[in-house]
Design a protein around this motif. Sequence first.
Motif, PDB file in Angstrom:
ATOM      1  N   VAL A  72       0.865  -1.177   0.000  1.00 38.04           N
ATOM      2  CA  VAL A  72       0.000   0.000   0.000  1.00 38.04           C
ATOM      3  C   VAL A  72       0.905   1.231   0.000  1.00 38.04           C
ATOM      4  O   VAL A  72       1.795   1.347   0.849  1.00 38.04           O
ATOM      5  CB  VAL A  72      -0.934   0.009   1.219  1.00 38.04           C
ATOM      6  CG1 VAL A  72      -1.728   1.310   1.273  1.00 38.04           C
ATOM      7  CG2 VAL A  72      -1.870  -1.195   1.175  1.00 38.04           C
ATOM      8  N   TYR A  73       0.692   2.111  -0.955  1.00 36.94           N
ATOM      9  CA  TYR A  73       1.510   3.317  -1.097  1.00 36.94           C
ATOM     10  C   TYR A  73       0.648   4.553  -0.847  1.00 36.94           C
ATOM     11  O   TYR A  73      -0.452   4.672  -1.408  1.00 36.94           O
ATOM     12  CB  TYR A  73       2.101   3.368  -2.506  1.00 36.94           C
ATOM     13  CG  TYR A  73       2.763   4.672  -2.860  1.00 36.94           C
ATOM     14  CD1 TYR A  73       3.816   5.179  -2.102  1.00 36.94           C
ATOM     15  CD2 TYR A  73       2.338   5.399  -3.977  1.00 36.94           C
ATOM     16  CE1 TYR A  73       4.430   6.374  -2.444  1.00 36.94           C
ATOM     17  CE2 TYR A  73       2.945   6.595  -4.324  1.00 36.94           C
ATOM     18  CZ  TYR A  73       3.992   7.074  -3.556  1.00 36.94           C
ATOM     19  OH  TYR A  73       4.585   8.264  -3.886  1.00 36.94           O
ATOM     20  N   LYS A  74       1.151   5.463  -0.015  1.00 35.09           N
ATOM     21  CA  LYS A  74       0.419   6.680   0.313  1.00 35.09           C
ATOM     22  C   LYS A  74       1.308   7.906   0.082  1.00 35.09           C
ATOM     23  O   LYS A  74       2.428   7.984   0.582  1.00 35.09           O
ATOM     24  CB  LYS A  74      -0.041   6.653   1.778  1.00 35.09           C
ATOM     25  CG  LYS A  74      -1.022   5.543   2.127  1.00 35.09           C
ATOM     26  CD  LYS A  74      -2.360   5.758   1.457  1.00 35.09           C
ATOM     27  CE  LYS A  74      -3.375   4.700   1.899  1.00 35.09           C
ATOM     28  NZ  LYS A  74      -4.713   4.909   1.268  1.00 35.09           N
ATOM     29  N   ARG A  91       2.497  11.024   2.921  1.00 31.62           N
ATOM     30  CA  ARG A  91       2.661   9.939   3.884  1.00 31.62           C
ATOM     31  C   ARG A  91       1.556   9.952   4.937  1.00 31.62           C
ATOM     32  O   ARG A  91       1.035  11.007   5.288  1.00 31.62           O
ATOM     33  CB  ARG A  91       4.022  10.044   4.581  1.00 31.62           C
ATOM     34  CG  ARG A  91       5.212  10.011   3.657  1.00 31.62           C
ATOM     35  CD  ARG A  91       6.502   9.913   4.443  1.00 31.62           C
ATOM     36  NE  ARG A  91       6.647  10.986   5.411  1.00 31.62           N
ATOM     37  CZ  ARG A  91       7.241  12.138   5.162  1.00 31.62           C
ATOM     38  NH1 ARG A  91       7.696  12.390   3.947  1.00 31.62           N
ATOM     39  NH2 ARG A  91       7.374  13.053   6.110  1.00 31.62           N
ATOM     40  N   THR A  93       0.784   4.040   9.765  1.00 29.91           N
ATOM     41  CA  THR A  93       0.403   2.667   9.435  1.00 29.91           C
ATOM     42  C   THR A  93      -1.071   2.422   9.734  1.00 29.91           C
ATOM     43  O   THR A  93      -1.786   1.795   8.943  1.00 29.91           O
ATOM     44  CB  THR A  93       1.268   1.667  10.218  1.00 29.91           C
ATOM     45  OG1 THR A  93       2.645   1.924   9.958  1.00 29.91           O
ATOM     46  CG2 THR A  93       0.946   0.228   9.826  1.00 29.91           C
ATOM     47  N   SER A 149      -3.507   4.566   9.777  1.00 29.99           N
ATOM     48  CA  SER A 149      -4.347   5.280   8.802  1.00 29.99           C
ATOM     49  C   SER A 149      -4.460   4.474   7.521  1.00 29.99           C
ATOM     50  O   SER A 149      -5.552   4.355   6.941  1.00 29.99           O
ATOM     51  CB  SER A 149      -3.769   6.666   8.519  1.00 29.99           C
ATOM     52  OG  SER A 149      -3.841   7.494   9.650  1.00 29.99           O
ATOM     53  N   ALA A 150      -3.328   3.944   7.054  1.00 26.32           N
ATOM     54  CA  ALA A 150      -3.362   3.098   5.860  1.00 26.32           C
ATOM     55  C   ALA A 150      -4.209   1.858   6.106  1.00 26.32           C
ATOM     56  O   ALA A 150      -4.999   1.445   5.248  1.00 26.32           O
ATOM     57  CB  ALA A 150      -1.941   2.712   5.464  1.00 26.32           C
ATOM     58  N   SER A 160      -7.935   2.595   6.147  1.00 26.01           N
ATOM     59  CA  SER A 160      -8.471   3.036   4.860  1.00 26.01           C
ATOM     60  C   SER A 160      -8.975   1.880   4.012  1.00 26.01           C
ATOM     61  O   SER A 160      -9.655   2.100   3.006  1.00 26.01           O
ATOM     62  CB  SER A 160      -7.400   3.814   4.084  1.00 26.01           C
ATOM     63  OG  SER A 160      -6.353   2.952   3.647  1.00 26.01           O
ATOM     64  N   SER A 220       4.596   8.717  10.341  1.00 24.69           N
ATOM     65  CA  SER A 220       4.035   8.601   8.993  1.00 24.69           C
ATOM     66  C   SER A 220       5.074   8.027   8.040  1.00 24.69           C
ATOM     67  O   SER A 220       6.254   8.384   8.097  1.00 24.69           O
ATOM     68  CB  SER A 220       3.574   9.971   8.488  1.00 24.69           C
ATOM     69  OG  SER A 220       2.517  10.466   9.261  1.00 24.69           O
TER      70      SER A 220
END
Length: 347
Positions: free
Chosen positions: A106-108, A111, A114, A116-117, A120, A337
């Motif tokens: 998973v790329y954000k 930033r 972890t 939050s990703a 989501s 982040s």
Amino acid sequence: MKLNRFILLAVLMPLLLGGCGGKEPVPELPPPVSPEEVDPPSGGGTEEGGSGKEVTPLGEGWTAKQIEEGIIYYAFNGTDEITGKHQEAFAVDIDLSNPNYQIKYVYKNPRVTTSSAFRSDPKAIAAINANYEIGSIYFRLNGAEIYGLPNTTIGDTGIPNWKSEAAFAITGDRSVKFLWAGSQKKGEVTVPQQRDYYKSLSVTEYPSFMTSAPMLIDNFVKVGESFADYNKTLPSSLSSEDPDKHQRTLHPRTAVALTEKNHLIFFVVDGRIKSKGMSARQLTRFLVKWFNPQYALNLDGGGSTTMCVKGEGDSYSHVVNYPCSENTNYDHTGERSRDVFLMVVKK
């Protein structure tokens, strides 16, 4: 009186500088008080792994819980024989033969943490942080080059970039592979040679992968034991980004591993608060003792180390460990982040 003021300043300085601190664009500098590895007087580190040996991490200090069919969450809290210190470690064991799951990067950008990703994606089951600073890595996602290993040195330290000797590739929903380009630190290859190697990998065969270091276990060989030189004395003035100092010092650690029975392991060990953390050598031995993986790769650690598990840890964030980036409280906050995460999700 002057001596007392000096001692007080020395004690307060790490707090005034923000504890574990932030990371981008300057690489993380570990606290100056972090102890270097000292082998315990007796006991741990004697377990030997190898092909055909199955290991289940159960016993004193360990708890285990099935999160989903084919996915087990492990937690360790106790004095570890290998380090001789109190450790808190967490692992997720994913049976890759189960067709109900998918492993993915998973790329954000920008930033995020972890958690939050993790939050989501409503299908997420577990996640860990992954990448070092973006200037030091090669990262390909679904065939597209996101980061091309741009820097031959680490930040503005002048230290040759040692952080991309190997890669973890996701080649299908539940198929993975560990790649080893060779160690720049050991003089096997240069950073440009590493870059050329990763760029040359077939997009069809290796659509998604991220580089990191050090390689800990390569086909059962404990290469992580010898990445750092434990025989030389390190000067106190040495940059914390020096590979020997970086990997000899006790830090929170994150790793990904694969067993001979095709089980993927997400692993983190805490440090800097109550848990003492590990060196690369100790992490290698700990993984061999309790999981016996065929392959294992160290990922970004320190204040970045974070694991999320569905329904575990903090009720909102699902963080199960105790990140140390933004505070020194013994709780599940304090995440840093990052850009790239490893995640297992329901299909």
